[in-house]
Design an enzyme around this catalytic site. Sequence first.
Site, PDB file in Angstrom:
ATOM      1  N   GLN A 126       0.773  -1.114  -0.035  1.00 12.39           N
ATOM      2  CA  GLN A 126      -0.096   0.159  -0.047  1.00 12.39           C
ATOM      3  C   GLN A 126       0.702   1.336   0.059  1.00 12.39           C
ATOM      4  OE1 GLN A 126      -1.516  -0.927   3.946  1.00 12.39           O
ATOM      5  NE2 GLN A 126      -1.365   1.164   4.340  1.00 12.39           N
TER       6      GLN A 126
ATOM      7  N   CYS B 246      -5.191   0.573   3.691  1.00 14.35           N
ATOM      8  CA  CYS B 246      -5.073  -0.975   3.937  1.00 14.35           C
ATOM      9  C   CYS B 246      -6.473  -1.475   3.979  1.00 14.35           C
ATOM     10  CB  CYS B 246      -4.747  -0.997   5.345  1.00 14.35           C
ATOM     11  SG  CYS B 246      -5.877  -0.181   6.559  1.00 14.35           S
TER      12      CYS B 246
ATOM     13  N   HIS C  51      -6.037  -1.200  11.208  1.00 13.97           N
ATOM     14  CA  HIS C  51      -5.530  -1.726  10.063  1.00 13.97           C
ATOM     15  C   HIS C  51      -6.292  -2.900   9.620  1.00 13.97           C
ATOM     16  CE1 HIS C  51      -2.172  -2.289   7.288  1.00 13.97           C
ATOM     17  NE2 HIS C  51      -2.042  -3.395   7.745  1.00 13.97           N
TER      18      HIS C  51
END
Length: 322
Positions: A128, A134, A270
Amino acid sequence: MRALLCLFVACAFAIREDVYQDAFISWMTKYEKSYAPEEFFYKYGVFKTNYDFVLAHNTANHSWEVELNKFADLTSAEFKIMYNGYKPELRRNQRVEVKTLADLRIGAYPSGSLDWVSKGAVTGVKDQGQCGSCWSFSATGSIEGAVFLKHGHLTSLSEQQLVDCSTSYGNAGCNGGLMDSAFKYVQANGLCTESSYSYTAKNGACKSSSCSPSADSKITGYKDVAHSEASLGSAVDVTPVSVAIEADQSGFQLYKSGVFCGTCGTNLDHGVLAVGYGDEGTTPYWKVKNSWGTGWGEAGYIRICRNSNKCGISNEPSYPTD
């Protein structure tokens, strides 16, 4: 606590300044790093702290190792800003349909092992970059798996399309987002292939009208899994599952290999992909695909302890329906 640990290491191992300097120069060369004069010594200081952390951790008796990887010049706070991006607050305002354990097809879980990578349902590890996207990688990962399981082909799908085009569904591109919101976008619009809408690691204008859509990517919806590892396991038995974790601690940032059983918390920040489970000796784990490139962890993957909701992994799982 970390400061005391680093102080102990410095005293116990009597690290000389020239050792730090040689290590930093070698690390800069390996990762092709360069700094402006005004930030060089700051970065060197951060590196030394991470060096001490890695040395202390790897000389103790842990089930996982850490290393001076490409993130070794970042503090935990800097790392969180640059490389995470899951926004749990977006989910709080949504009405979700939760699948309970009884709703899911019961497979082998919790006994035995499963690896969707070896079954061909998972694309290669992606990166990323310095973009809080993410959530888009987690979403494409689970959609890619669903397409494979239903249609028999594995097609890499476009994270950049989600970054650029799903803002009206609540996502904010490189400033963060939510897998469920990405699923809603794909349900309505489908998703183009990676090759026709390539990743840039920055926000851009939506170009979905000019890319090549994947014929099978338009999902019918998505399901949120009940908040338990048993339910997550039953879902993973069926398909790769998007999960959210807290990944802003040094042990996660600098993870190298083994079953991660360290401190990480449950403040979800995340988005990643649960692709299987197994046991390392007597230690059960989840196999998780990350989006920080193949140079991080176990060729881009991490194994996370099961049965303790480590890093909040079972708090907000979801998967697309196809």
